[in-house]
Design an enzyme around this catalytic site. Structure first.
Site, short mmCIF file in Angstrom:
data_model
loop_
_atom_site.label_atom_id
_atom_site.label_comp_id
_atom_site.label_asym_id
_atom_site.label_seq_id
_atom_site.Cartn_x
_atom_site.Cartn_y
_atom_site.Cartn_z
N LYS A 123 0.83 -1.21 0.00
CA LYS A 123 0.00 0.00 0.00
C LYS A 123 0.86 1.26 0.00
CE LYS A 123 -4.46 -1.63 1.48
NZ LYS A 123 -5.62 -1.47 2.31
N LYS A 205 -4.44 -11.24 -6.74
CA LYS A 205 -5.74 -11.49 -6.09
C LYS A 205 -6.81 -10.54 -6.62
CE LYS A 205 -5.97 -8.52 -2.09
NZ LYS A 205 -6.36 -8.24 -0.76
N LYS A 208 -11.04 -5.32 -4.42
CA LYS A 208 -12.13 -4.34 -4.51
C LYS A 208 -11.68 -3.08 -5.22
CE LYS A 208 -13.59 -5.01 0.29
NZ LYS A 208 -12.46 -4.71 1.17
P1 TYM Z 1 -10.69 -6.72 3.30
O1 TYM Z 1 -11.76 -5.71 3.42
O2 TYM Z 1 -9.57 -6.43 2.37
O3 TYM Z 1 -11.31 -8.10 2.87
C1 TYM Z 1 -12.37 -8.70 3.59
C2 TYM Z 1 -12.15 -10.20 3.66
O4 TYM Z 1 -12.09 -10.74 2.34
C3 TYM Z 1 -10.90 -11.50 2.18
N1 TYM Z 1 -10.46 -11.35 0.78
C4 TYM Z 1 -10.29 -12.36 -0.07
N2 TYM Z 1 -10.44 -13.68 0.07
C5 TYM Z 1 -10.20 -14.45 -1.02
N3 TYM Z 1 -9.82 -13.94 -2.23
C6 TYM Z 1 -9.65 -12.62 -2.41
N4 TYM Z 1 -9.30 -12.15 -3.60
C7 TYM Z 1 -9.90 -11.76 -1.30
N5 TYM Z 1 -9.83 -10.42 -1.14
C8 TYM Z 1 -10.16 -10.19 0.15
C9 TYM Z 1 -9.90 -10.90 3.15
O5 TYM Z 1 -8.89 -11.82 3.48
C10 TYM Z 1 -10.82 -10.57 4.32
O6 TYM Z 1 -11.01 -11.70 5.12
N6 TYM Z 1 -7.96 -6.02 7.39
C11 TYM Z 1 -9.15 -6.63 6.88
C12 TYM Z 1 -10.41 -6.18 7.60
C13 TYM Z 1 -10.32 -6.32 9.09
C14 TYM Z 1 -10.38 -7.54 9.83
C15 TYM Z 1 -10.25 -7.17 11.18
C16 TYM Z 1 -10.50 -8.88 9.45
C17 TYM Z 1 -10.19 -5.31 9.98
N7 TYM Z 1 -10.15 -5.82 11.23
C18 TYM Z 1 -10.27 -8.13 12.20
C19 TYM Z 1 -10.50 -9.84 10.47
C20 TYM Z 1 -10.38 -9.46 11.83
C21 TYM Z 1 -9.31 -6.26 5.41
O7 TYM Z 1 -8.80 -5.25 4.96
O8 TYM Z 1 -10.12 -7.08 4.72
#
Ligand code: TYM
Length: 340
Positions: A123, A205, A208
């Site tokens: 990032k 990957k 979003k």
């Molecule tokens: P975020 O918003 O990027 O993604 C949400 C969840 O989706 C999963 N994910 C994927 N899984 C499979 N293939 C993909 N291409 C893919 N892209 C995203 C991510 O692994 C995630 O589980 N930091 C986290 C949000 C967060 C969080 C937490 C998660 C904040 N606090 C506490 C667990 C516990 C995030 O940015 O996820």
């Protein structure tokens, strides 16, 4: 939402917690890597899910867009089957205990630990004009999210594994310094769907924030658009439908189909043996579109019901805050902060 009773608090059920950042829309990657598992787990766990809007501030956002996207994400999670009768669902920024615990954990985390995180490096490269403190501190806030609720299990995609390991390290360090305080959580990374890749570049990957709309599928996308994107998904040379390292495009499609249909890759390979890429891509598109059709419909209905969203989110936050206070009070006492 569950009632605030002693029974709920003393329940023998384990705690499952996860969050999602409100940017763009919930993608097929988010769904298969995380949200689908949240939905399945909410029957067996005390489940806590939240929109990680504080995390979203680490990248500069248009304020009105962030607000809209956050509300939309709330409706998308409900439409994906997160049931507020079974799970706590709320906006992270409405439960101040997250940020408060993060500060105390900051004082127990080394700069070297956060600056070596892969996502921080990625990032920072992407947003070179805004390498803010929040970007580096992001995994500590995530650790606070998890540790605040004494979580047992954290269902996430593979990209969050490193952050989970840091969370465990912070918890163990704190427990060693101040005595048993936090439960050391385990991650749940699904065997199928932990890394769904871009439809246009299957070596990265699905994200979003991908600027190429053909690369991602949204849970609230219409059928025709989903099928069109799968038809134009990048595949590999040859024509065999097999899961193999030198075939990242086809392997990604096999993974998606297997995760949606609840099949193994071997079953998918057998089902499509001898058929061409065109037939297979259409079948994957149709399977995804069929899965997302009711989600899109529910989403459109839910988004109009602002009162329901507001009441559900308020109730979720209130309950989460009540639970979170217990850990926070304990932590404050342990580190020597005054309490009267
Ligand atoms: P975020 O918003 O990027 O993604 C949400 C969840 O989706 C999963 N994910 C994927 N899984 C499979 N293939 C993909 N291409 C893919 N892209 C995203 C991510 O692994 C995630 O589980 N930091 C986290 C949000 C967060 C969080 C937490 C998660 C904040 N606090 C506490 C667990 C516990 C995030 O940015 O996820």
């Amino acid at each position: 939402m569950a009632e605030l009773t002693n029974e709920t608090e003393k329940s023998a059920k384990k705690v499952c917690l996860s969050g999602i950042q409100p940017t763009g829309t919930v993608t097929l990657g988010n769904y298969l890597g995380a949200v689908q598992n949240w939905q399945n787990m909410q029957n067996d766990f005390n489940s806590i899910f939240f929109i990680a809007d504080l995390h979203a501030l680490t990248v500069r956002r248009d304020p009105s867009e962030l607000k809209q996207t956050s509300l939309s994400f709330f409706a998308q999670l409900l439409a994906c089957g997160i049931n507020p009768e079974k799970s706590m669902l709320y906006f992270q920024s409405q439960v101040h205990e997250h940020a408060e615990l993060a500060w105390i954990l900051n004082c127990n985390t080394y700069v070297g630990e956060t600056s070596r995180m892969t996502q921080f490096k990625d990032k920072s490269a992407k947003h070179a004009d805004n390498i803010n403190m929040g970007l580096m501190d992001y995994p500590v806030l995530m650790a606070a999210d998890i540790l605040l609720f004494q979580s047992d299990l954290v269902p996430v995609g593979i990209d969050q594994k490193q952050h989970l390991e840091l969370t465990r390290d912070i918890a163990i360090r704190f427990n060693n310094l101040y005595g048993e305080t936090f439960k050391v959580p385990e991650g749940y990374i699904p065997p199928m769907g932990a890394k769904i890749c871009s439809l246009q570049d299957p070596t990265v990957k699905m994200s979003k924030s991908d600027p190429n709309p053909k690369a991602t599928i949204s849970v609230i996308e219409d059928e025709a658009s989903i099928i069109k994107k799968f038809k134009s998904a990048v595949t590999d040379s040859g024509s065999e439908i097999v899961m193999r390292e030198d075939k990242p495009g086809v392997s990604n499609l096999i993974t998606i189909y297997a995760a949606i249909e609840g099949k193994t890759p071997a079953q998918v390979e057998a089902e499509f043996a001898g058929q061409g890429y065109g037939t297979f891509k259409l079948a994957v598109g149709e399977a995804v579109a069929a899965k997302f059709k009711p989600i899109k419909e529910d989403y459109e209905r839910l988004l109009k019901d602002k009162t329901f969203i507001e009441n559900t989110a308020k109730g979720g936050a209130e309950y989460a805050s009540y639970i979170a206070q217990k850990t926070l009070k304990k932590v404050k006492k342990k580190v020597g902060l005054i309490s009267f």
